[in-house]
Design an enzyme around this catalytic site. Structure first.
Site, short mmCIF file in Angstrom:
data_model
loop_
_atom_site.label_atom_id
_atom_site.label_comp_id
_atom_site.label_asym_id
_atom_site.label_seq_id
_atom_site.Cartn_x
_atom_site.Cartn_y
_atom_site.Cartn_z
N GLU A 183 29.88 5.91 35.95
CA GLU A 183 28.53 6.42 35.74
C GLU A 183 27.89 5.78 34.51
O GLU A 183 26.73 5.38 34.51
CB GLU A 183 28.56 7.95 35.52
CG GLU A 183 29.11 8.72 36.70
CD GLU A 183 30.62 8.94 36.64
OE1 GLU A 183 31.36 8.01 36.23
OE2 GLU A 183 31.06 10.04 37.01
N CYS A 238 33.67 4.78 32.20
CA CYS A 238 33.47 5.41 33.51
C CYS A 238 32.40 4.67 34.31
O CYS A 238 31.50 4.02 33.75
CB CYS A 238 33.01 6.85 33.34
SG CYS A 238 34.24 7.97 32.67
N CYS A 287 29.96 11.49 30.33
CA CYS A 287 28.94 10.95 31.24
C CYS A 287 27.80 11.95 31.43
O CYS A 287 26.63 11.56 31.51
CB CYS A 287 29.56 10.56 32.58
SG CYS A 287 30.60 9.08 32.46
N CYS A 292 32.50 13.16 34.19
CA CYS A 292 33.16 13.74 33.01
C CYS A 292 32.12 14.22 32.00
O CYS A 292 30.92 13.93 32.12
CB CYS A 292 34.10 12.71 32.37
SG CYS A 292 33.25 11.50 31.35
N1 THU Z 1 36.33 8.08 35.67
C1 THU Z 1 35.07 7.70 36.01
O1 THU Z 1 34.80 6.52 36.24
N2 THU Z 1 34.12 8.65 36.08
C2 THU Z 1 34.32 9.97 35.82
O2 THU Z 1 33.38 10.74 35.80
C3 THU Z 1 35.67 10.47 35.56
C4 THU Z 1 36.71 9.44 35.39
C5 THU Z 1 37.37 7.05 35.57
C6 THU Z 1 37.87 6.80 34.19
C7 THU Z 1 39.23 6.23 34.45
O3 THU Z 1 39.12 4.84 34.65
C8 THU Z 1 39.66 6.88 35.75
O4 THU Z 1 38.49 7.42 36.33
C9 THU Z 1 40.69 7.97 35.61
O5 THU Z 1 40.30 8.91 34.69
#
Ligand code: THU
Length: 133
Positions: free
Chosen positions: A55, A53, A93, A90
């Site tokens: 974050e 992610c 994170c 998420c």
């Molecule tokens: N994702 C993030 O970068 N941050 C979050 O807090 C939630 C999800 C990304 C992970 C993945 O590459 C995409 O979003 C779809 O889930």
């Protein structure tokens, strides 16, 4: 702290997102107490479990460079080009944030292209696990 600037920086970070599988592009700008901004984007992988992610990219980059006095993170995300929805961090994170950020003072700034919402980490992860309590 300039919240609008941090959101703009998160938008810039999002331009580097590597998201060929979900096409959901996320950017994060993490503000350290000394004024440094650390940038993160989501980085996906053909083996989906290896995706990272935005974050965590920003936090791990910052920690690996010796930073640790984090004040705020701005997060923007959305399908393809546009940011049209809020992208709350998420659970993993949130847990990583709780390792390095103060629950009450650390601000999580979300932007959906129009509106801004600000939460403390304690709002997002109440009763966080901490083995050294
Ligand atoms: N994702 C993030 O970068 N941050 C979050 O807090 C939630 C999800 C990304 C992970 C993945 O590459 C995409 O979003 C779809 O889930």
């Amino acid at each position: 702290m300039d919240i609008e600037l941090l959101i703009e920086e998160a938008m810039k970070a999002r331009e580097m997102a590597y998201a060929p599988y979900s096409e959901f592009r996320v950017g994060a700008a993490l503000l350290d107490g000394d004024g440094t901004i650390y940038y993160g984007c989501n980085i996906e992988n053909a083996s989906y479990g290896a995706c990272n992610c935005a974050e965590r990219t920003a936090i791990f980059k910052a920690v690996s460079e010796g930073a640790g006095d984090f004040r705020a993170i701005a997060i923007v995300g959305g399908k393809d080009k546009d940011v049209t929805e809020f992208c709350p961090p998420c659970g993993i994170c949130r847990q990583v944030m709780s390792e390095f950020c103060d629950a009450d003072s650390f601000q999580v700034i979300l932007y959906d292209g129009t509106e801004t919402r600000i939460y403390s980490l304690a709002d997002l992860l109440p009763h966080a696990f901490d083995s050294i309590l």
